[in-house]
Design a protein around this motif. Structure first.
Motif, PDB file in Angstrom:
ATOM      1  N   GLN A  46       1.062  -0.831  -0.131  1.00 10.85           N
ATOM      2  CA  GLN A  46      -0.171  -0.218   0.407  1.00 10.85           C
ATOM      3  C   GLN A  46       0.790   1.350   0.110  1.00 10.85           C
ATOM      4  N   TRP A  52      -4.208   4.541  -4.859  1.00 16.53           N
ATOM      5  CA  TRP A  52      -5.411   3.494  -4.035  1.00 16.53           C
ATOM      6  C   TRP A  52      -5.537   3.268  -2.934  1.00 16.53           C
ATOM      7  N   GLN A  54      -4.056   0.182  -1.566  1.00  5.89           N
ATOM      8  CA  GLN A  54      -4.467  -1.253  -2.197  1.00  5.89           C
ATOM      9  C   GLN A  54      -3.523  -2.176  -1.269  1.00  5.89           C
ATOM     10  N   ASP A  58      -6.523  -6.760  -0.362  1.00  2.30           N
ATOM     11  CA  ASP A  58      -7.665  -6.027  -1.322  1.00  2.30           C
ATOM     12  C   ASP A  58      -7.604  -6.477  -2.805  1.00  2.30           C
ATOM     13  N   LYS A  59      -6.034  -6.791  -3.515  1.00  2.00           N
ATOM     14  CA  LYS A  59      -6.255  -6.629  -4.943  1.00  2.00           C
ATOM     15  C   LYS A  59      -6.765  -7.858  -5.451  1.00  2.00           C
ATOM     16  N   VAL A  64     -11.922  -2.622  -2.006  1.00  2.00           N
ATOM     17  CA  VAL A  64     -11.944  -1.231  -2.640  1.00  2.00           C
ATOM     18  C   VAL A  64     -11.845  -0.461  -0.821  1.00  2.00           C
ATOM     19  N   VAL A  65     -10.350   0.212  -0.827  1.00  2.00           N
ATOM     20  CA  VAL A  65     -10.271   0.887   0.759  1.00  2.00           C
ATOM     21  C   VAL A  65     -11.192   1.899   0.680  1.00  2.00           C
TER      22      VAL A  65
END
Length: 70
Positions: A46, A52, A54, A58-59, A64-65
């Motif tokens: 991140q 983003w 991420q 998350d990816k 989505v953060v």
């Protein structure tokens, strides 16, 4: 009287195991696979994923953060 439907599984060949029950499994015991462990650099991803921010997990999950003000 009607005939019963034929079984999809044929009866086992040979005599039943001693005691009439099922034979214990042979070979090594089953060990379940380890759960997914993210790589050590997952949390640092991140820092250079702009805008983003991420992490890799998350990816992969497609999430989505979202940052909100307190």
């Amino acid at each position: 009287m009607t005939q019963p439907a034929p079984s999809a599984f044929p009866p086992p060949a040979g005599p039943p195991p001693a005691g009439g029950g099922f034979a214990p499994p042979s070979g090594p015991p089953y060990v379940p696979p380890a759960q997914y462990t993210p790589p050590p650099y997952d949390g640092f991803w991140q820092l250079w994923d702009k805008p983003w921010q991420q992490c890799l997990h998350d990816k992969f999950a497609g999430t989505v953060v979202v940052k909100v003000a307190p």
